[in-house]
Design an enzyme around this catalytic site. Structure first.
Site, mmCIF file in Angstrom:
data_model
loop_
_atom_site.group_PDB
_atom_site.id
_atom_site.type_symbol
_atom_site.label_atom_id
_atom_site.label_comp_id
_atom_site.label_asym_id
_atom_site.label_seq_id
_atom_site.Cartn_x
_atom_site.Cartn_y
_atom_site.Cartn_z
ATOM 1 N N HIS A 77 0.833 -1.210 0.000
ATOM 2 C CA HIS A 77 0.000 0.000 0.000
ATOM 3 C C HIS A 77 0.864 1.256 0.000
ATOM 4 C CE1 HIS A 77 0.421 0.887 4.390
ATOM 5 N NE2 HIS A 77 0.333 -0.412 4.568
ATOM 6 N N ASP A 79 -0.015 4.468 1.044
ATOM 7 C CA ASP A 79 -0.170 5.458 2.110
ATOM 8 C C ASP A 79 0.603 5.075 3.357
ATOM 9 O OD1 ASP A 79 -2.056 3.296 2.310
ATOM 10 O OD2 ASP A 79 -3.099 4.397 3.899
ATOM 11 N N ASP A 116 6.398 1.110 6.945
ATOM 12 C CA ASP A 116 5.091 0.480 6.793
ATOM 13 C C ASP A 116 4.288 1.353 5.835
ATOM 14 O OD1 ASP A 116 2.572 -0.607 7.027
ATOM 15 O OD2 ASP A 116 2.229 0.147 9.058
ATOM 16 N N GLU A 146 -4.877 2.236 2.843
ATOM 17 C CA GLU A 146 -4.904 1.027 3.655
ATOM 18 C C GLU A 146 -5.055 1.367 5.128
ATOM 19 O OE1 GLU A 146 -3.078 -2.290 6.074
ATOM 20 O OE2 GLU A 146 -2.534 -0.177 5.929
ATOM 21 N N GLU A 147 -4.395 2.440 5.549
ATOM 22 C CA GLU A 147 -4.282 2.718 6.979
ATOM 23 C C GLU A 147 -5.555 3.260 7.610
ATOM 24 O OE1 GLU A 147 -1.956 1.616 8.582
ATOM 25 O OE2 GLU A 147 -0.041 1.731 7.537
ATOM 26 N N ASP A 170 3.758 -6.784 3.598
ATOM 27 C CA ASP A 170 3.323 -5.819 4.614
ATOM 28 C C ASP A 170 3.286 -6.399 6.026
ATOM 29 O OD1 ASP A 170 2.391 -3.422 5.651
ATOM 30 O OD2 ASP A 170 0.299 -3.801 5.143
ATOM 31 N N HIS A 459 3.453 3.147 13.111
ATOM 32 C CA HIS A 459 2.372 4.074 13.457
ATOM 33 C C HIS A 459 2.758 5.030 14.580
ATOM 34 C CE1 HIS A 459 -0.962 1.210 11.713
ATOM 35 N NE2 HIS A 459 0.081 1.371 10.898
#
Length: 489
Positions: A77, A79, A116, A146-147, A170, A459
């Site tokens: 992904h 983003d 990530d 995705e996030e 991922d 994150h």
């Protein structure tokens, strides 16, 4: 270009990661990175397609000798989660990530790194650009958003992809091969209230919770990390009970899939209750810091007297209902899996709490690898918040990915891993939301697997990726691509 990053091995991967990280790519704001990827494909004269959702598919023919191998979808992904420390000056909408090498780790300066899933994107870019690496026909699938909802994967229509095998790049532990994941649902509670004038003789305080590690609300939920919203609510509960404080506003957490690191509350205390307030607050702080002394050593809780009383506060009844509902609402692991050892089955993250100007908003992300258990916990949260008079909405529900221990691609990856490392990989299912489950709804016959290098602190501004692990991952990926089995005749 960051020369320190571009000089790392494998250079073809790190050079692409460096270029990718120069492009802003927040979830739901991927226009710049989508254009970047389309330009990348055009520069290689590769066939590229952007679907209605914004996903990009880039196709590359097989190299000599692998023309009869199954077509592989390499999926990552675009983003990334945008988080920064409060004292970091950074504009994610215009600036590229500032990276540095720290021993065996690449990290960012006060922000999330974007490993990530930027490492997966960069690895795929390196394969697409190479004239030397052996590989079957490739469909490179780069999804968006995705996030914050997996809307890219949800929007990918059936029939676009022709691949028989999907490699999702991922996951975040290089010794793991992932064959399943959790689904999720957003639980959002909202309510309005009529503000009251703050007591003119009251004493204003600003309570701050900060210094928590934060982290991924799926992959890190089992670690017992501090949740700033739950810690703040515990403080407010004690202070309300012993000193009758009045809450003016509250802001805690940010993103639904990040364990909240900080929370700030503005309160008013009656002058004759100030001593009791400070005493009960200090007792609560001592208890909390003792409980978290091992896992959250940087936790800081302060109560600072302010110069001016805020203009308004919550009514007593609404304030009490809010604090009690948040105390009752479950946060953390709810149930462990009975099918797989050490797998969290169901959990919840109380991700965002906002109280200001007569409006309450509480945002949670509930995850589970079992759909019925996911809705069981979501309904428990609904019950707690409806009891305080909130409207509760369920949204963004997505399915988990059911493990297939008999997968043919799993057999290949296990064989290659054992050959390269003289050890067996850990075949696992994870408690994060991977896109495989969603993609599998429209491509049910595609054999899917997920793997990646070691990434810690995803994150959060503590996010970092291991350089030696990226090298291990790259070697593994190349060997897998070189041995994709032939198509069935």
């Amino acid at each position: 270009m960051n020369n320190d990053i571009a000089q790392l091995e494998p250079r073809e991967l790190w050079t692409n990661f460096d270029a990718l990280n120069a492009v802003p790519r927040a979830s739901k704001k991927e226009d710049q990175v989508v254009a970047f990827m389309m330009d990348f494909a055009a520069g290689l004269s590769l066939d590229a397609y952007k679907d209605e959702t914004g996903n990009i598919i880039i196709r590359k023919p097989a190299t000599n000798g692998l023309e009869n191998a199954m077509t592989v979808v390499m999926q990552s992904h675009l983003d990334m989660v945008h988080q920064k420390n409060n004292d970091t000056e950074f504009d994610f909408s215009t600036q590229g990530i500032k990276m540095l090498v720290d021993g065996d780790w690449v990290r960012a300066e006060g922000t999330t790194l974007g490993a990530d899933n930027g490492i997966g994107v960069a690895a795929t870019m390196a394969i697409l650009a190479s004239k030397e690496i052996a590989h079957p026909a490739i469909e490179a699938l780069f999804t968006v958003d995705e996030e914050t909802g997996m809307t890219g994967a949800m929007g990918l229509k059936r029939g676009i992809l022709q691949g028989e095998i999907l490699l999702n790049l991922d996951t975040e532990q290089d010794h793991e091969i992932d064959i399943g994941c959790a689904g999720g649902i957003d639980v959002t509670a909202t309510k309005t209230y009529t503000e009251e004038p703050a007591p003119e003789t009251g004493i204003p305080y600003l309570i701050t919770v900060r210094g928590l590690q934060g982290g991924h609300s799926g992959m890190d939920i089992h670690k017992g990390l501090g949740n700033a919203n739950k810690i703040m609510n515990r403080l407010l509960f004690q202070a309300e009970m012993h000193a009758g404080l009045r809450l003016s506003n509250l802001q805690g957490g940010s993103l639904r899939n990040a364990i909240p690191r900080e929370s700030v509350a503005q309160v008013v205390v009656a002058s004759d209750k100030e001593a009791a307030f400070l005493q009960c607050l200090q007792m609560a702080v001592d208890d909390i810091k003792f409980e978290y002394r091992s896992i959250e050593p940087s936790l800081a809780i302060t109560a600072a007297k302010q110069d001016a009383v805020p203009p308004s506060v919550m009514p007593v009844a609404e304030q009490k209902a809010l604090i009690q509902a948040l105390y009752a609402a479950h946060n953390g692991v709810y149930k462990m899996s009975a099918a797989l050892d050490n797998l969290v089955e169901t959990s919840n993250n109380i991700a965002r709490v906002s109280v200001e100007k007569g409006s309450i908003s509480i945002q949670c992300l509930t995850r589970s690898s079992v759909e019925t258990s996911k809705f069981d916990l979501a309904n428990a949260l609904r019950a707690a918040f409806e009891l305080m008079g909130c409207d509760v909405e369920f949204s963004g529900s997505y399915p988990g990915w059911a493990p297939n221990p008999s997968s043919e691609i799993l057999k290949l990856l296990t064989h290659v891993y054992e050959k390269q490392n003289n050890a067996k990989p850990d075949v696992v299912a994870c408690h994060a939301g991977l896109e495989c489950g969603i993609l599998g709804r429209n491509y049910p016959n595609m054999d899917m697997i997920s793997f990646g290098p070691t990434i810690l602190g995803a994150h959060s501004p503590a996010e970092r990726v291991s350089i030696s692990s990226v090298q291990k991952f790259w070697k593994f990926l190349l060997e897998v691509l070189a041995h994709i089995p032939a198509k069935a005749r």
